[in-house]
Enzyme design. Structure first.
Site, PDB file in Angstrom:
ATOM      1  N   GLY A  98       0.808  -1.208   0.000  1.00  0.00           N
ATOM      2  CA  GLY A  98       0.000   0.000   0.000  1.00  0.00           C
ATOM      3  C   GLY A  98       0.839   1.254   0.000  1.00  0.00           C
ATOM      4  O   GLY A  98       2.027   1.224  -0.338  1.00  0.00           O
TER       5      GLY A  98
ATOM      6  N   GLY B  96       5.634   4.293  -8.669  1.00  0.00           N
ATOM      7  CA  GLY B  96       6.347   3.031  -8.880  1.00  0.00           C
ATOM      8  C   GLY B  96       5.379   1.855  -8.866  1.00  0.00           C
ATOM      9  O   GLY B  96       5.439   0.967  -9.727  1.00  0.00           O
ATOM     10  N   HIS B  97       4.455   1.856  -7.900  1.00  0.00           N
ATOM     11  CA  HIS B  97       3.454   0.787  -7.844  1.00  0.00           C
ATOM     12  C   HIS B  97       2.536   0.852  -9.077  1.00  0.00           C
ATOM     13  O   HIS B  97       2.182  -0.177  -9.659  1.00  0.00           O
ATOM     14  CB  HIS B  97       2.577   0.927  -6.599  1.00  0.00           C
ATOM     15  CG  HIS B  97       3.322   0.794  -5.301  1.00  0.00           C
ATOM     16  ND1 HIS B  97       3.535   1.857  -4.462  1.00  0.00           N
ATOM     17  CD2 HIS B  97       3.887  -0.275  -4.694  1.00  0.00           C
ATOM     18  CE1 HIS B  97       4.199   1.443  -3.399  1.00  0.00           C
ATOM     19  NE2 HIS B  97       4.431   0.170  -3.505  1.00  0.00           N
TER      20      HIS B  97
ATOM     21  N   GLN C  74       8.030  -9.311   7.699  1.00  0.00           N
ATOM     22  CA  GLN C  74       9.242  -8.822   7.049  1.00  0.00           C
ATOM     23  C   GLN C  74       9.837  -7.602   7.744  1.00  0.00           C
ATOM     24  O   GLN C  74      10.780  -7.003   7.243  1.00  0.00           O
ATOM     25  CB  GLN C  74       8.996  -8.556   5.562  1.00  0.00           C
ATOM     26  CG  GLN C  74       8.066  -7.406   5.240  1.00  0.00           C
ATOM     27  CD  GLN C  74       7.703  -7.380   3.761  1.00  0.00           C
ATOM     28  OE1 GLN C  74       6.900  -8.150   3.280  1.00  0.00           O
ATOM     29  NE2 GLN C  74       8.309  -6.464   3.009  1.00  0.00           N
TER      30      GLN C  74
ATOM     31  N   GLY D 101       9.020  -4.776  -8.664  1.00  0.00           N
ATOM     32  CA  GLY D 101       9.877  -3.677  -9.093  1.00  0.00           C
ATOM     33  C   GLY D 101      11.352  -4.036  -8.989  1.00  0.00           C
ATOM     34  O   GLY D 101      11.776  -4.710  -8.055  1.00  0.00           O
TER      35      GLY D 101
ATOM     36  N   ASP E  45      13.677  -3.046  -5.702  1.00  0.00           N
ATOM     37  CA  ASP E  45      13.985  -4.020  -4.647  1.00  0.00           C
ATOM     38  C   ASP E  45      14.643  -5.225  -5.313  1.00  0.00           C
ATOM     39  O   ASP E  45      14.063  -6.308  -5.405  1.00  0.00           O
ATOM     40  CB  ASP E  45      12.702  -4.406  -3.912  1.00  0.00           C
ATOM     41  CG  ASP E  45      12.094  -3.207  -3.201  1.00  0.00           C
ATOM     42  OD1 ASP E  45      12.777  -2.604  -2.369  1.00  0.00           O
ATOM     43  OD2 ASP E  45      10.952  -2.851  -3.512  1.00  0.00           O
TER      44      ASP E  45
ATOM     45  N   GLN F 147      15.071  -8.479  -3.350  1.00  0.00           N
ATOM     46  CA  GLN F 147      13.747  -9.100  -3.176  1.00  0.00           C
ATOM     47  C   GLN F 147      13.321  -9.820  -4.451  1.00  0.00           C
ATOM     48  O   GLN F 147      12.801 -10.945  -4.408  1.00  0.00           O
ATOM     49  CB  GLN F 147      12.730  -8.021  -2.810  1.00  0.00           C
ATOM     50  CG  GLN F 147      11.294  -8.470  -2.918  1.00  0.00           C
ATOM     51  CD  GLN F 147      10.318  -7.438  -2.391  1.00  0.00           C
ATOM     52  OE1 GLN F 147      10.192  -7.280  -1.189  1.00  0.00           O
ATOM     53  NE2 GLN F 147       9.620  -6.733  -3.273  1.00  0.00           N
TER      54      GLN F 147
ATOM     55  N   VAL G 161      11.072   3.303 -11.119  1.00  0.00           N
ATOM     56  CA  VAL G 161      10.566   4.633 -11.479  1.00  0.00           C
ATOM     57  C   VAL G 161      11.287   5.652 -10.593  1.00  0.00           C
ATOM     58  O   VAL G 161      11.434   5.443  -9.383  1.00  0.00           O
ATOM     59  CB  VAL G 161       9.039   4.722 -11.259  1.00  0.00           C
ATOM     60  CG1 VAL G 161       8.520   6.117 -11.599  1.00  0.00           C
ATOM     61  CG2 VAL G 161       8.323   3.675 -12.114  1.00  0.00           C
TER      62      VAL G 161
ATOM     63  N   SER H 255       8.040   4.322  -0.674  1.00  0.00           N
ATOM     64  CA  SER H 255       7.152   4.842   0.376  1.00  0.00           C
ATOM     65  C   SER H 255       7.973   5.489   1.482  1.00  0.00           C
ATOM     66  O   SER H 255       7.517   6.423   2.140  1.00  0.00           O
ATOM     67  CB  SER H 255       6.313   3.710   0.958  1.00  0.00           C
ATOM     68  OG  SER H 255       5.505   3.170  -0.049  1.00  0.00           O
TER      69      SER H 255
HETATM   70  O1  PAF Z   1       7.860  -4.887  -2.097  1.00  0.00           O
HETATM   71  C1  PAF Z   1       6.905  -4.904  -1.282  1.00  0.00           C
HETATM   72  O2  PAF Z   1       6.087  -3.990  -1.229  1.00  0.00           O
HETATM   73  C2  PAF Z   1       6.759  -6.070  -0.333  1.00  0.00           C
HETATM   74  O3  PAF Z   1       8.002  -6.530   0.088  1.00  0.00           O
HETATM   75  C3  PAF Z   1       5.903  -7.219  -0.896  1.00  0.00           C
HETATM   76  C4  PAF Z   1       6.531  -7.844  -2.131  1.00  0.00           C
HETATM   77  C5  PAF Z   1       4.523  -6.697  -1.247  1.00  0.00           C
HETATM   78  C6  PAF Z   1       5.763  -8.319   0.149  1.00  0.00           C
HETATM   79  O4  PAF Z   1       5.189  -7.840   1.318  1.00  0.00           O
END
Ligand code: PAF
Length: 291
Positions: free
Chosen positions: A31, A36-37, A61, A149, A152, A155, A178, A188
């Protein structure tokens, strides 16, 4: 656009679509959506018949000293931002819905080699938490493709590894970072920066650009020389006003191990602090041929 909070309802919804041979795309988020999202959403929307965005701040996390409680929760404005972008469902479960058992979840998903380096060193358990929630979300939504993205980067590699090792039938798509016009990657956590910190923040990307250029010029055969370039980049960040540097590193693109020499593509990654904001960024670089 429908908001679904329950796992069973989410699964029933996508199963119904799949029965009608509709292709389902998925964008997992925590959220507080920014451009970027929205870029992830816009990338998938034209490729799929149905699109799901999840909004879930995943407690697993976050470390005990991290910003789980302070993390911005902005569901109403997130829904407004998604409106008109081809999103069919926003999956917004509660923590209790996602993790109903007595804490902690007794199953863990770990990718040790990828998770314990770089961000994993300063954020122990972080990638296990990401791997767990992403695996759960993919099992609940059962999408054909999902977008993550490149910002990260670590990730993204962890997610790719989990999907490959667990044979999850989903196509993982990497979407370029972005940036603001001054180069700062959208995040964020940029909201935590005050005006002076915001002025300094673009130095992270600028430093990676200098490092990437040096690495490209150094050619593919000089892994030993990288330590000097990494140290210089670290110092450049401190000189630019960053308060602390977790790492600056040049790594192999897929497993994030130190280059052995001979790799044509490597990735430069950095994590550094401005006040209470930990910023990360990366840049993939093609190294010069040596022959
Ligand atoms: O990149 C994120 O926003 C978070 O790490 C994800 C992939 C939604 C997992 O909680």
């Amino acid at each position: 656009m429908r908001v679904i909070e329950r796992k069973a309802a989410m699964r029933a919804c996508t199963r119904d679509w799949r029965c009608q041979a509709e292709r389902v795309g998925f964008v997992p988020t925590m959220g507080n959506l920014h451009r970027g999202h929205l870029e992830l959403v816009d990338r998938l929307a034209p490729q799929v018949d149905r699109l799901v965005v999840s909004i879930f701040v995943n407690p697993l996390q976050f470390g005990p000293e991290e910003d789980y409680d302070a993390y911005p929760r902005t569901l109403e404005s997130d829904l407004t931002a998604l409106d008109g972008r081809g999103v069919d469902v926003v999956f917004a479960p509660t923590a209790r819905e996602m993790y109903p058992g007595a804490e902690p979840p007794w199953t863990g998903i770990d990718v040790p080699a990828l998770s314990q380096t770089l961000c994993g060193e300063s954020r122990p358990g972080h990638f296990a938490g990401v791997a767990m929630v992403v695996a759960k979300l993919l099992n609940i939504v059962e999408p054909d493709c999902a977008a993550f993205g490149c910002k990260d980067y670590q990730q993204l590699q962890v997610v790719r590894r989990v999907v490959a090792d667990l044979d999850l039938p989903v196509d993982i798509q990497a979407v370029p970072t972005v940036r603001e016009s001054d180069g700062l990657a959208l995040s964020s956590r940029n909201a935590y920066l005050d005006a002076e910190q915001r002025r300094r923040a673009p130095a992270l990307y600028a430093t990676l650009q200098v490092l990437a250029e040096q690495v490209a010029r150094a050619g593919a055969e000089q892994p030993d020389g990288l330590a000097g370039l990494e140290a210089a980049a670290r110092q450049r960040l401190l000189d630019s006003g960053f308060d602390a540097v977790d790492y600056v590193a040049v790594r192999r693109c897929d497993d994030l191990a130190p280059p052995r020499g001979g790799e044509r593509r490597v990735v430069c990654l950095a994590a550094a602090w401005l006040g209470g904001a930990r910023l990360i960024d990366n840049l993939v670089v093609e190294r010069a041929a040596v022959d």
